[in-house]
Enzyme design. Sequence first.
Site, PDB file in Angstrom:
ATOM      1  CE  LYS A   1      -3.534   1.770   3.124  1.00  0.00           C
ATOM      2  NZ  LYS A   1      -4.450   2.317   4.543  1.00  0.00           N
TER       3      LYS A   1
ATOM      4  CD  GLU B   1      -1.062  -4.892  10.851  1.00  0.00           C
ATOM      5  OE1 GLU B   1      -2.112  -4.736  10.538  1.00  0.00           O
ATOM      6  OE2 GLU B   1      -0.141  -5.039  11.291  1.00  0.00           O
TER       7      GLU B   1
ATOM      8  CD  GLU C   1      10.339  -6.063   6.868  1.00  0.00           C
ATOM      9  OE1 GLU C   1       8.731  -5.168   6.370  1.00  0.00           O
ATOM     10  OE2 GLU C   1       9.883  -5.882   8.046  1.00  0.00           O
TER      11      GLU C   1
ATOM     12  N   GLY D   1      -4.109  -1.976   5.539  1.00  0.00           N
ATOM     13  CA  GLY D   1      -4.188  -3.413   4.817  1.00  0.00           C
ATOM     14  C   GLY D   1      -4.608  -4.967   5.563  1.00  0.00           C
ATOM     15  NE  ARG D   2      -5.583  -3.820  11.176  1.00  0.00           N
ATOM     16  CZ  ARG D   2      -5.749  -2.726  11.452  1.00  0.00           C
ATOM     17  NH1 ARG D   2      -4.526  -2.785  10.836  1.00  0.00           N
ATOM     18  NH2 ARG D   2      -5.700  -1.537  12.282  1.00  0.00           N
TER      19      ARG D   2
ATOM     20  CE  LYS E   1       7.000   0.155  10.169  1.00  0.00           C
ATOM     21  NZ  LYS E   1       6.275   0.186   9.212  1.00  0.00           N
TER      22      LYS E   1
ATOM     23  CG  HIS F   1      -1.689 -35.583  16.514  1.00  0.00           C
ATOM     24  ND1 HIS F   1      -1.681 -36.889  17.159  1.00  0.00           N
ATOM     25  CD2 HIS F   1      -3.174 -35.706  15.550  1.00  0.00           C
ATOM     26  CE1 HIS F   1      -3.134 -37.005  16.586  1.00  0.00           C
ATOM     27  NE2 HIS F   1      -3.439 -36.584  15.821  1.00  0.00           N
TER      28      HIS F   1
HETATM   29  O1  F6P Z   1       2.380  -4.440   9.719  1.00  0.00           O
HETATM   30  C1  F6P Z   1       2.031  -2.973   9.594  1.00  0.00           C
HETATM   31  C2  F6P Z   1       1.334  -2.697   8.131  1.00  0.00           C
HETATM   32  O2  F6P Z   1       1.622  -1.737   7.906  1.00  0.00           O
HETATM   33  C3  F6P Z   1       0.701  -3.455   7.977  1.00  0.00           C
HETATM   34  O3  F6P Z   1      -1.204  -3.412   8.318  1.00  0.00           O
HETATM   35  C4  F6P Z   1       0.609  -4.045   6.390  1.00  0.00           C
HETATM   36  O4  F6P Z   1      -0.246  -5.016   5.801  1.00  0.00           O
HETATM   37  C5  F6P Z   1       1.676  -3.982   6.521  1.00  0.00           C
HETATM   38  O5  F6P Z   1       2.931  -3.333   7.022  1.00  0.00           O
HETATM   39  C6  F6P Z   1       2.347  -4.068   4.805  1.00  0.00           C
HETATM   40  O6  F6P Z   1       2.529  -2.646   4.476  1.00  0.00           O
HETATM   41  P1  F6P Z   1       2.617  -2.011   3.058  1.00  0.00           P
HETATM   42  O7  F6P Z   1       1.211  -2.746   2.363  1.00  0.00           O
HETATM   43  O8  F6P Z   1       2.409  -0.889   3.162  1.00  0.00           O
HETATM   44  O9  F6P Z   1       3.548  -2.674   2.609  1.00  0.00           O
END
Ligand code: F6P
Length: 584
Positions: A246, A392, A252, A306-307, A541, A423
Amino acid sequence: MSISVGAPEHITSARGFGLGTTGCYDASANNRGIEFPAVTGHPLITLPEWKALESHAKVMREMHMRDLFKNDSDRFSKFSFKLGPLLIDYSKNQITNETLSLLIQLADARGVVAGRESMFKGAILNSTENRAVLHTSLRKSNKNGIYVDGVDIMQEVHAAQDRMKSFAGDIRNGVRKGVTGESFRHIVNIGIGGSHIGPRFVAEALKSTEVSELTVDFVSNLDAVQLDDILKPLDPAKTLFVVCSKTFNTCETISNAEYARKWLVSKLGDEAVALHMAAVSAYTDRALAFGISKEYVFPIWDWVGGRYSLWSAIGLAAIIVRGFEAFERMLAGAEAMDRHFETAPLEQNLPVLLAMIGIWHADFLNTPAIAVLTYDDRLKYFAGHVQQLDMESNGKGVMVDGTPVRTGVGPIVFGGNGSDSQHSFFQFLHQSPRHIACDFIVALSGLGGKDKIRDTLLANVLGQTEALAMGSVTADLSGAPDKLKPHKVFQGNRASNTLLLDEITPYSVGMLVALYEHKVFTQSLIWGVNAFDQWGVELGKELANTIESVLRGGHEALKELGETSNSSTAGLAAAYLVAKGRVQ
Ligand code: F6P
């Protein structure tokens, strides 16, 4: 930001809504043309409805489910509910009619009716980020306008869906090819959090019996090992990357996207990037600057958290491999749950009932964790999705008005495949004095195996829920040596809901996900927290950025870290730098 529903001229028409009996929501807190709930004044725990539940809990804690069932033969029909392909049995909880009635009174007092209405109408529920919460508009088939800042977002949503449909179709039928003229066969989704967990769940859940010519992989891990392993067997000429972010600046994801871009360029040359990388982002400019061509960039909007983003183009990889029709059916299932949540009275409203039973566990029965247990491989990533969705959203320390929470707030959520879990951690579920509530999810019929296997599967679910609720009342301990008897006793009285789906179809999957979304939202209204921000992920972060520059900086930077942080962080950083030969 101004928000409205219906025609543009309604943008400024403020509408008052019933605020429940205690007035804990303050509509006047918003001056953007539509009210939204904001917790004020009245602490939750001083409400008469809360106090009534506390008194009731004292009685209920002494009650065993064995007796509740024995005393009421209609318990199952009273405490179960069928909605479309979904049957939910919540009778195996320490509840009575009175419990539910008190819980619904609390929901009423906390303005759940007003809250759900304001969400569907696009109020700024995410007040700390000044954002509306409109992921439900992504599954709205009715094209009536919803206006955000004077723009009809429904037109944008449907235009984006048209693009997703034709792009996915073109990849699937080989019309859109790679730089060497070959059709794509491998889709690799690069993302993290909601840009990974949600679409990965969807790609698995929408699998059918059809043998797909396309493979799909999901990469999130920063360590590059995951991506390396995935790339090894892939033919670059047939590989398409979908970079989902987003913000398009998540460490990452960008790191993995850069790695993928380098791999493509090394194998196919610079021109491959334009044809082998797509992106989904609210920041089109950042995706373009990365080198992704405009035609391959799909939108997401700041009013989709995001979620909650799996309903948007963030689901693109899943759409490509499973087809847009399956995705559309999933949207339809979610929309059916939206309408149910929006219109059903609270006492017959599934998300509300599950939410309130969750509040009962967390705040009154000392059961602050939930295990989500799925008995179908198609749902193997569901627990992970619910974990992010719930933890979250409601894992918050302050209420909307910034004052500390004084109640349970969001539960600890974990779980996974039910058969494996039996299990693994079921021992704890059955005998630990720490109680965990469970959601068992299983389908009446499935894709794999013969009917006999389904019999066994169902028997396992029923056996487990029965053991959790009733304990060892039916177990025969007579033959056991005396010293073993205490070890074989099951106290029971452990809560579970059973969600019985007719079948795992895109439609029922859509209903299931939306059910949990609305459950989590309803609980946020009760606890008074903002379910749509996630400030808690920021500090770590930021510190990582500082520490990274220390790790690259050597002696002086390390000394400074020792002064500004603590001996643990500095000691570990020093151990790393010594191992790398950067300091002595
Ligand atoms: O971990 C926080 C967060 O903002 C989540 O809510 C989101 O889904 C994720 O990082 C990834 O964010 P982006 O889509 O901006 O890379």
